[in-house]
Design an enzyme around this catalytic site. Structure first.
Site, PDB file in Angstrom:
ATOM      1  N   HIS A 257      -8.646-122.427 -34.442  1.00 50.72           N
ATOM      2  CA  HIS A 257      -8.990-122.252 -35.852  1.00 50.72           C
ATOM      3  C   HIS A 257      -7.898-122.907 -36.679  1.00 50.72           C
ATOM      4  CE1 HIS A 257     -10.030-120.498 -39.687  1.00 50.72           C
ATOM      5  NE2 HIS A 257     -11.155-120.067 -39.165  1.00 50.72           N
ATOM      6  N   ARG A 273     -11.505-121.934 -47.332  1.00 51.80           N
ATOM      7  CA  ARG A 273     -11.819-123.342 -47.527  1.00 51.80           C
ATOM      8  C   ARG A 273     -13.238-123.497 -48.033  1.00 51.80           C
ATOM      9  NH1 ARG A 273     -11.748-125.723 -42.599  1.00 51.80           N
ATOM     10  NH2 ARG A 273     -11.657-123.653 -41.686  1.00 51.80           N
TER      11      ARG A 273
END
Ligand code: FAD
Ligand code: HEM
Ligand code: HEM
Ligand code: SF4
Ligand code: F3S
Ligand code: FES
Lengths: 613, 246, 216
Positions: A257, A273
């Protein structure tokens, strides 16, 4: 010998295990779940972002359908997934979300009217339709064409798991927590349950069942830096591998990740994000658009992780106490947004770093995150090799994710697969009779008792179990990480073989009466190293790059030679796994092509000559 | 150079007949952003492998690691040592059954609690899998979520004087759970039915307003406000009942 | 919570709720009484005449003769109700004591103070009421004589802060329990309550001094 009987034994009480149990119990079967921790503490609770289902309710999800979801999933998997399974999955996901709503999830809903959102740090406006008011809404997530990720603020996994466990309580399904399955009871053909160690007392018990399900989640803890919980040590995969028959699918497919915080590797959600957070380097410059002009920070996670490491290697990382890292910037989202939509993130920053994300940058670095690998099953969830053995959730290789899972697809997988596999198990159970052979059960039990006896009496040596585990974790982290190459992988395999020999000499140094944490780890350390060897060896042999498996020495995706799935089994007495391969998908609805993001060097299936570097 | 921290840790292994409850001390040098998770893990791996404690997510999400830290219940994984003095005393949570050292059995307690309060949507509707979901106002969804954030860590119970004195008291966590379902239009239980569960001295009327629950809850659930609302609702419910039938 | 799956016999119905109401109402009633009581007694600060007039008014309207015993009854009822919450078993006492000492939590301490002062009030309040009510009428002179005697001075110097603390905390607790004091205003109201308690103790002390200096 204490024995428990049930129709279905679910090893694991996370989302997947409980969903299967709920299905079986609703159909009148006696299901029983085991868990290392109270069920609501299972790692599913940590998922913050959300789960994918093509409902198409929100403005940015308009025109979404299972077909689009299918395409995203297959592309995400880099064509490594089983397309039949992916199809089944995308069709079922919307129903699964609605079912969860019916059971009590407070999904966030569509609020009609104008609102603003951020993408890549810029602000845009959208208008939600009046007629969609109050329907389940969705947010954006990496690698998806539409906004499809259903969520409850930033506690999606938490609410899903609590709601599922509520259902379990309602149906009266028993969950025996602090119980660890340490081996499967089988005769080479049929699985009859598991030998289980009570983590409160240290006693062993036999759990016999007509059907046994492995739903033990991921096993990130074989890596040093992982977003996973400390209990994610791979026990489920280990007991399957130990049968010598049941294969682990695609062990080399491990996802990283992009945004684990430094130094504890706690995940800050992809939602950061998705909502418009950006990644900055040492000069506080945004660098993702340079590599991925179109998707930028929202490209799939393997791609983002890789570019981050690439950028750090170019010397543009921020030097820190715990190695180089990059910055995640969510300051521009504003205090209100962060305090409501990303509250968990704010908490994590305050509590574990002592920084305020509203005004400060968050130090991040990619960390191990998800194991696409797992107990290989067919599309009904039945494990290869043993009758009566099933698997679901992250522990399984069903194979929805191929070489890269899309964010939001794994929570969805747990409930979708849980539903489907649960139905199949119920079908299997109807009219199925098995005779529990006492000799087999006794043998399994005795073998485990002996194993423990050897450990506590230091018969084979007195190696320190923690040191061995650390050595294994370092090996994987340093040589079987995001970027891989033949030299490092070979070295990793060699070193892990050595570590494996040492793991056989572990002895218990402390008082082992009762639960004994040291003994608990010692019982599975050999299995963990075997698993690590599957990962490293699988990665060494796969001479291509696909999804998260990125080989520096074989940069192209090679559909000619490697459009297949690794199947790793472990023969007793061997020091390396046996690798076999099967086609990635029998049905190919979407032929291999470009993913539309990430570097795309592809050797297509019909190319003749090899251009291997 | 970090401080030298001294940890006084409660030790007892109920399964070992030779074990008696006592305190062991360990010392450790403090490092940057050290949490109790990091500290305890190091103590176990470097000094005493038999030390029992519970961590799972180590990110303040799962509720596993509640213990009494210098007198106060809290989540060990989200406690930075730099916020504590040089000497740190760790005890297991009271009220819950001790498994060993810092580890207690919260699972059994919470399962019983969930059964007792009927922690699920009670409805006689059936699901039509192909129909649209029932609509809900987003603000209401968020309000429900606010109460659903509880991680069942047990801090509120351990810190509550009432729960410590009277083992039949259900604790703030159970009362909050009921409040969550009362908010939810999908749950068809009537006020009367909720009253059956918590309109007693084991329930809301047992709460003495000590507010330790409110002050220790690591998830900062609005326990004080919910307890107040519940007492008023249940109080009125009793009065109405009295006049109708009494 | 006891881990016990027995289905309790819920025939008790609404009794817990009603008892809780009564506990609160008797408490609130006693608070009101204590405030009026304060007005009566503190009126001596305005002069012996003021107090005598007030006292005569209460007696002429029979409020003292009837109200006195009524207050006594409320007092007793409140005691019986609240006593359900007080730990009488030594095991419970030691639990709550250890718990409170370890916790470093003001509101929990306050409850302990409340339970402790309650016991003192029960005994001293009863003696005091008996003394005053069996020696009617109330006059400033008689009161002053009592206090100047010395014994009663010490008696009131103990009882006064006990009562005011108990009243103050009780007031705050009613607010908390019934949700008038919320997370948002708790801090402010708690301060307000502390100040109020302080003021009442101060007025009480001034009154005692006044009695000491009142020429009989
Ligand atoms: C930090 C983080 C964030 C994530 N966010 C998202 C997201 O936003 N969206 C998304 O889709 N996915 C997300 N994921 C992935 C997703 O949460 C998991 O893949 C999924 O929840 C796994 O569920 P599961 O039921 O398979 O396993 P788990 O929930 O991990 O449950 C495993 C169960 O098995 C039990 N168990 C294990 N070993 C044994 C044994 N030997 N004996 C008995 N019991 C055993 C455990 O106690 C536990 O009950 C995230 C993952 C992480 C780590
Ligand atoms: C003039 C005398 C008194 C006044 C004005 C008074 C007032 C109050 C008030 C307002 C409360 C809060 C009520 C509630 O929380 O529901 C209270 C609580 C309490 N009172 Fe009194 N009280 C008096 C005498 C006594 C006496 C004699 C006792 C003796 C036992 C007592 C014991 C308690 C206890 C234990 C509580 C706490 C109950 C709880 O927290 O649930 N009080 N009192
Ligand atoms: C009907 C009942 C009561 C009557 C008529 C009454 C009357 C009086 C009078 C006349 C005084 C002046 C001193 C004296 O004469 O000795 C006094 C003082 C006092 N009373 Fe009472 N009282 C009553 C109940 C109570 C109760 C229930 C309490 C508390 C538990 C209480 C607490 C006090 C205190 C603390 C003082 C000293 C006052 C001060 O200095 O302000 N009284 N009371
Ligand atoms: S209410 Fe708060 S303190 Fe209590 S169990 Fe839930 S999270 Fe923990
Ligand atoms: S601490 Fe206990 S008494 Fe009530 S206000 Fe909280 S539950
Ligand atoms: S370990 Fe999960 S909350 Fe602390």
């Amino acid at each position: 010998m204490e024995t428990e009987f049930s129709d279905l034994l679910c090893i694991g009480a996370g989302l997947a295990g409980e969903r299967v149990a709920v299905e079986a119990a609703s159909q009148g079967f006696k299901a029983l779940c085991l868990s290392l921790v109270p069920p609501r503490r299972s790692h599913s609770s940590a998922a913050q972002g959300g789960m994918q289902a093509a409902l198409g309710n929100c403005a940015m999800g308009e025109g979404d359908s299972p077909d689009v979801h299918f395409e995203d999933t297959v592309k995400g998997s880099d064509w490594g997934c089983d397309q039949e399974v992916a199809r089944l999955f995308v069709e079922t996901a919307p129903r699964a979300v609605r079912e969860m709503a019916f059971w009590g999830i407070p999904w966030n809903r569509v609020v009609p009217g104008k609102s603003t959102y951020f993408k890549g740090g810029k602000q845009y406006e959208k208008v939600e339709a009046k007629e969609k008011e109050g329907l389940i809404t969705a947010r954006s997530f990496g690698g998806t064409a539409k906004w499809r990720t259903c969520y409850t603020s930033d506690g999606t996994g938490h609410t899903l798991l609590y709601t599922m466990d509520n259902k379990v309580v309602e149906l009266g399904v028993k969950v025996h927590d602090r119980m660890e399955a340490i081996s499967l009871i089988h005769d080479g053909e049929t699985c009859m349950g598991a030998v289980v160690r009570d983590l409160k007392t240290g006693k062993l018990r036999a759990y016999l069942a007509k059907a046994t399900l492995i739903a033990t989640g991921g096993y990130g803890r074989i890596y040093r830096e992982t977003t996973n919980a400390v209990i994610n040590e791979g026990a489920g995969a280990i007991i399957a591998l130990d049968t010598g028959i049941v294969p682990i699918g695609n062990p080399e497919a491990v996802q990283f990740h992009p945004t684990g915080i430094v130094p504890t590797h706690i995940l800050v959600t992809e939602g950061c994000r998705g909502d418009g957070g950006t990644l900055l380097d040492v000069n506080e410059d945004r660098f993702m658009p340079e590599y991925e002009p179109e998707k930028a920070e929202l490209a799939s996670r393997d791609v983002v992780s890789r570019w981050m490491i690439h950028h750090i290697r170019r010397g543009l990382g921020v030097k820190g106490h715990y190695g180089d890292h990059l910055w995640l910037d969510i300051r521009h989202l504003g205090a209100h947004h962060i305090k409501t939509k990303l509250r968990e993130v704010e908490e994590i920053c305050n509590n574990f770093l002592g920084i305020d994300p509203i005004t400060q940058l968050i130090p991040v670095r990619p960390a191990q995150h998800y194991t696409m690998a797992g107990v290989r099953t067919d599309k009904d969830g039945a494990a290869y090799g043993l009758k009566g053995l099933f698997a679901a959730g992250e522990a399984a290789c069903w194979d929805l994710h191929g070489f890269n899972r899309l964010g939001g697809n794994s929570l969805a997988e747990t409930v979708v697969a849980g539903k489907i596999v649960g139905e199949k198990i119920a079908e299997f159970l109807k009219g199925y009779e098995v005779s529990f052979k006492t000799s087999v059960i006794r043998d399994c039990m005795v073998r485990d008792l002996e194993r423990i006896e050897r450990l506590v009496s230091c018969k084979d040596g007195n190696e320190d179990v923690y040191r061995i585990r650390n050595a294994m974790q370092d090996e994987l982290m340093d040589r079987v990480g995001i970027f891989r190459n033949g030299t490092d992988l070979q070295k990793a395999v060699d070193n892990l073989e050595e570590i494996y020999e040492r793991a056989k000499k572990v002895g218990i140094r402390s008082n082992w009466i009762g639960a004994s944490p040291e003994l608990t780890l010692a019982i599975k350390i050999q299995g963990m190293v075997r698993l690590a060897l599957c990962v490293a060896y699988g990665a060494l042999k796969r001479t291509e790059s696909r999804g998260c498996h990125a080989r520096e020495d074989f940069e192209a995706r090679n559909d000619r030679d490697w459009l297949n799935r690794t199947l790793a089994t472990w023969k007793e007495g061997d020091s390396l796994p046996t690798l076999n391969y099967e086609p990635a998908s029998r049905v190919i609805a979407l032929p291999p092509g470009s993913r539309g993001y990430g570097e795309s060097k592809i050797i297509s299936a019909d190319e003749e000559t090899s251009e291997e570097a | 150079m970090g401080r030298n921290l001294k940890f006084n840790i409660f030790r007892y292994n109920p399964l070992d007949s030779r074990s008696v409850p006592h305190t062991d001390s360990f010392s450790l040098e403090e490092t940057d952003s050290m949490t109790l998770f990091i500290a305890l893990t190091r103590i176990r791996e470097e000094q005493d492998p038999s030390l029992q404690f519970d961590f799972c997510c180590r990110a303040g999400i799962c509720g596993s690691c509640a213990m009494v830290i210098n007198g106060r219940p809290g989540l060990a994984c989200k406690t930075l040592t730099r916020e504590l003095p040089d000497e740190i005393t760790l005890m297991p949570l009271p009220v819950f059954k001790l498994i060993g050292d810092l580890s207690v059995d919260t699972g059994t307690w919470f399962r019983a609690m969930n059964e007792k309060v009927g922690s699920w949507i009670h409805t006689d509707k059936t699901l039509d899998p192909d129909a649209h979901e029932e609509r809900m106002d987003n603000a209401l969804a968020e309000e429900i979520y606010e109460l659903e954030r509880c991680v069942e860590c047990g801090c509120c119970v351990a810190s509550c004087g009432t729960a410590n004195m009277r083992e039949d008291f259900v604790g703030a966590v159970a009362l909050n759970r009921i409040a969550r379902f009362m908010l939810d239009p999908r749950d068809q239980r009537k006020e009367r039915e909720y009253f059956e569960v918590i309109g007693t001295d084991e329930g809301i009327f047992g709460c003495m307003g000590l507010l330790a629950c409110e002050d220790v809850c690591p998830k900062e659930l609005p326990l004080q406000d919910q307890l107040g609302i519940l007492r008023r609702k249940m109080g009125w419910s009793a009065v109405k009942h009295l006049f109708r039938f009494g | 919570m006891a881990i016990d799956t027995t289905i309790y016999d819920r025939s008790s119905g609404v009794s817990s709720a009603i008892l809780d109401w009564l506990q609160m109402l008797t408490g609130a009633g006693l608070i009101l009484f204590m405030w009026s009581h304060m007005v009566l007694v503190a009126s001596v600060n305005l002069g012996a005449g003021a107090m005598n007039t007030l006292a005569r008014f209460f007696e002429d309207t029979y409020m003292a003769q009837v109200g006195g015993p009524l207050i006594g009854a409320t007092f007793l009822l409140h005691f019986i109700l609240a006593a359900r919450k007080v730990p009488f078993r030594t095991e419970q006492q030691s639990t709550i004591w250890k718990h409170t000492r370890a916790l470093h939590h003001l509101d929990t301490w306050l409850w302990l103070v409340q339970a402790f002062t309650a016991m003192i009030i029960l005994i001293m309040g009863s003696i005091h009421m008996w003394t005053v009510l069996t020696d009617l009428p109330i006059t400033a002179a008689k009161s002053a004589a009592r206090i100047q005697g010395g014994f009663w001075l010490v008696f009131y110097l103990i009882l006064l802060p006990m009562v005011e603390l108990h009243v103050g905390i009780g007031f705050y607790r009613i607010g908390v329990k019934w949700g008038f004091i919320k997370r948002s205003n708790r801090k402010g109201l708690k301060r307000f309550e502390n100040i109020l308690t302080g003021i009442f103790i101060l007025i009480g002390l001034i009154t005692i001094i006044r009695f000491m200096t009142l020429s009989i």
